[in-house]
Motif scaffolding. Structure first.
Motif, PDB file in Angstrom:
ATOM      1  N   VAL A  53      42.656  52.371  44.255  1.00  0.00           N
ATOM      2  CA  VAL A  53      42.554  50.937  44.537  1.00  0.00           C
ATOM      3  C   VAL A  53      41.390  50.693  45.493  1.00  0.00           C
ATOM      4  O   VAL A  53      41.214  51.443  46.453  1.00  0.00           O
ATOM      5  N   VAL A  54      40.622  49.649  45.226  1.00  0.00           N
ATOM      6  CA  VAL A  54      39.586  49.207  46.148  1.00  0.00           C
ATOM      7  C   VAL A  54      40.037  47.889  46.759  1.00  0.00           C
ATOM      8  O   VAL A  54      40.329  46.933  46.038  1.00  0.00           O
ATOM      9  N   VAL A  55      40.132  47.836  48.079  1.00  0.00           N
ATOM     10  CA  VAL A  55      40.422  46.589  48.787  1.00  0.00           C
ATOM     11  C   VAL A  55      39.070  45.946  49.089  1.00  0.00           C
ATOM     12  O   VAL A  55      38.284  46.489  49.869  1.00  0.00           O
ATOM     13  N   MET A  56      38.786  44.812  48.448  1.00  0.00           N
ATOM     14  CA  MET A  56      37.431  44.252  48.420  1.00  0.00           C
ATOM     15  C   MET A  56      37.364  42.873  49.072  1.00  0.00           C
ATOM     16  O   MET A  56      38.067  41.944  48.661  1.00  0.00           O
ATOM     17  N   ASP A  57      36.489  42.747  50.071  1.00  0.00           N
ATOM     18  CA  ASP A  57      36.184  41.438  50.640  1.00  0.00           C
ATOM     19  C   ASP A  57      35.312  40.670  49.643  1.00  0.00           C
ATOM     20  O   ASP A  57      34.671  41.268  48.773  1.00  0.00           O
ATOM     21  N   THR A  69      33.018  43.712  42.207  1.00  0.00           N
ATOM     22  CA  THR A  69      34.225  43.798  41.376  1.00  0.00           C
ATOM     23  C   THR A  69      33.863  43.845  39.908  1.00  0.00           C
ATOM     24  O   THR A  69      34.432  44.627  39.129  1.00  0.00           O
ATOM     25  N   ARG A  70      32.915  43.019  39.493  1.00  0.00           N
ATOM     26  CA  ARG A  70      32.495  43.003  38.087  1.00  0.00           C
ATOM     27  C   ARG A  70      31.927  44.352  37.659  1.00  0.00           C
ATOM     28  O   ARG A  70      32.174  44.820  36.539  1.00  0.00           O
ATOM     29  N   LEU A  71      31.183  44.988  38.536  1.00  0.00           N
ATOM     30  CA  LEU A  71      30.606  46.293  38.216  1.00  0.00           C
ATOM     31  C   LEU A  71      31.668  47.387  38.156  1.00  0.00           C
ATOM     32  O   LEU A  71      31.508  48.373  37.426  1.00  0.00           O
ATOM     33  N   LEU A  72      32.748  47.211  38.903  1.00  0.00           N
ATOM     34  CA  LEU A  72      33.784  48.243  38.961  1.00  0.00           C
ATOM     35  C   LEU A  72      34.933  48.008  37.995  1.00  0.00           C
ATOM     36  O   LEU A  72      35.566  48.952  37.526  1.00  0.00           O
ATOM     37  N   ALA A  73      35.224  46.735  37.692  1.00  0.00           N
ATOM     38  CA  ALA A  73      36.437  46.434  36.909  1.00  0.00           C
ATOM     39  C   ALA A  73      36.208  45.436  35.791  1.00  0.00           C
ATOM     40  O   ALA A  73      37.157  45.050  35.109  1.00  0.00           O
ATOM     41  N   GLY A  74      34.981  45.014  35.586  1.00  0.00           N
ATOM     42  CA  GLY A  74      34.702  43.988  34.600  1.00  0.00           C
ATOM     43  C   GLY A  74      34.741  44.482  33.167  1.00  0.00           C
ATOM     44  O   GLY A  74      34.897  45.678  32.902  1.00  0.00           O
ATOM     45  N   VAL A  83      40.958  46.635  41.570  1.00  0.00           N
ATOM     46  CA  VAL A  83      40.411  45.976  42.749  1.00  0.00           C
ATOM     47  C   VAL A  83      41.384  44.914  43.262  1.00  0.00           C
ATOM     48  O   VAL A  83      41.848  44.064  42.502  1.00  0.00           O
ATOM     49  N   LEU A  84      41.682  44.995  44.550  1.00  0.00           N
ATOM     50  CA  LEU A  84      42.490  43.986  45.223  1.00  0.00           C
ATOM     51  C   LEU A  84      41.568  43.209  46.156  1.00  0.00           C
ATOM     52  O   LEU A  84      41.046  43.757  47.132  1.00  0.00           O
ATOM     53  N   VAL A  85      41.342  41.951  45.841  1.00  0.00           N
ATOM     54  CA  VAL A  85      40.420  41.129  46.616  1.00  0.00           C
ATOM     55  C   VAL A  85      41.140  40.521  47.819  1.00  0.00           C
ATOM     56  O   VAL A  85      42.275  40.056  47.699  1.00  0.00           O
ATOM     57  N   VAL A  86      40.483  40.544  48.963  1.00  0.00           N
ATOM     58  CA  VAL A  86      41.002  39.870  50.158  1.00  0.00           C
ATOM     59  C   VAL A  86      40.019  38.772  50.543  1.00  0.00           C
ATOM     60  O   VAL A  86      38.810  38.944  50.453  1.00  0.00           O
ATOM     61  N   THR A  87      40.530  37.643  50.947  1.00  0.00           N
ATOM     62  CA  THR A  87      39.675  36.509  51.248  1.00  0.00           C
ATOM     63  C   THR A  87      40.296  35.641  52.336  1.00  0.00           C
ATOM     64  O   THR A  87      41.506  35.667  52.532  1.00  0.00           O
ATOM     65  N   THR A  88      39.454  34.896  53.028  1.00  0.00           N
ATOM     66  CA  THR A  88      39.950  33.952  54.025  1.00  0.00           C
ATOM     67  C   THR A  88      40.250  32.606  53.395  1.00  0.00           C
ATOM     68  O   THR A  88      40.766  31.708  54.050  1.00  0.00           O
ATOM     69  N   ALA A 101      36.134  38.318  37.225  1.00  0.00           N
ATOM     70  CA  ALA A 101      35.297  39.517  37.277  1.00  0.00           C
ATOM     71  C   ALA A 101      36.096  40.788  37.030  1.00  0.00           C
ATOM     72  O   ALA A 101      35.515  41.850  36.810  1.00  0.00           O
ATOM     73  N   GLY A 102      37.431  40.688  37.068  1.00  0.00           N
ATOM     74  CA  GLY A 102      38.253  41.854  36.774  1.00  0.00           C
ATOM     75  C   GLY A 102      39.196  42.290  37.865  1.00  0.00           C
ATOM     76  O   GLY A 102      39.872  43.314  37.733  1.00  0.00           O
ATOM     77  N   ALA A 103      39.261  41.530  38.953  1.00  0.00           N
ATOM     78  CA  ALA A 103      40.185  41.888  40.033  1.00  0.00           C
ATOM     79  C   ALA A 103      41.630  41.827  39.549  1.00  0.00           C
ATOM     80  O   ALA A 103      41.975  41.002  38.711  1.00  0.00           O
TER      81      ALA A 103
END
Length: 219
Positions: A53-57, A69-74, A83-88, A101-103
């Motif tokens: 798993v990639v935790v991605m900002d 994310t698109r390059l890794l999971a698209g 990919v697990l995206v984290v955001t504010t 993108a594939g998250a």
């Protein structure tokens, strides 16, 4: 013994990144295999370290989290990474684009540590981390953008019942809610969901929702 889930942490804020690393590494079933502060390094490390798993900002220098994310999971990636995206930002356009993108899902940065850990474990199993109520908000906000005008596919290889389940997924219903609506068991719903994902070559419920809207199968 089961091998620990291998996690790569990517965030340009050093304090946030250190916090994530500390939280994750404290778990016996999780292991941080790397960390970085920009999207390009995230892609390079993920390809080299092969994390589960990639935790991605989202907002990062050099290459943002969406493109990473698109390059890794698209679509078209030979060996996609979860990919697990984290955001504010809650359900903003960045999150929508990250999912496209594939998250496999997303969390807010201010979520409790337990939610982060649950998210990593959930995504590692291949499931999507997107609660039904979040799905409702997401597709409600972006349905017009997801769905192209005049889309009426005639060659979707789903049974009428599977189409019905797909539409209910797109409406944001959980498995238990679908079971109640169709008066069937939750196990039967799980079977239908699995068949839908397999037949349509979709990774998870997030992709199923977007597929339904893109093809005019949801309202």
């Amino acid at each position: 013994m089961t091998s620990p889930i291998r996690v790569l942490i990517c965030d340009d804020q050093a304090l946030v990144r250190t916090g994530f690393v500390t939280i994750v590494d404290a778990q016996p079933d999780l292991e941080v295999v790397g960390e970085c502060g920009d999207g390009r390094t995230a892609v390079d490390l993920a390809r080299r370290l092969n994390p589960d798993v990639v935790v991605m900002d989202v907002r990062m220098p050099v290459l943002d989290g969406i493109e990473a994310t698109r390059l890794l999971a698209g679509a078209g990636v030979e060996h996609p990474v979860k990919v697990l995206v984290v955001t504010t930002f809650n359900l903003d356009e960045y999150v929508y684009e990250a999912l496209r993108a594939g998250a496999s899902g997303f969390l807010l940065k201010d979520a409790p540590p337990a939610q982060l850990l649950h998210g990593i474990r959930t995504v590692a199993t291949g499931a999507a981390l997107l609660a039904p109520e979040v799905t409702r908000q997401l597709v409600g906000k972006y349905a017009a953008r997801i769905r192209p005008p005049e889309s009426t596919p005639d060659d979707i290889a789903l049974t009428p019942r599977e189409l019905e389940v797909l539409r209910l997924i797109a409406d944001g219903l959980s498995n238990s809610e679908i079971a109640a609506r169709l008066v069937i068991s939750q196990e039967t719903v799980k079977t239908y969901v699995s068949r839908i994902l397999t037949k349509l070559d979709l990774r998870d419920r997030v992709q199923a929702v977007i597929y339904a809207y893109r093809n005019g199968l949801a309202t």
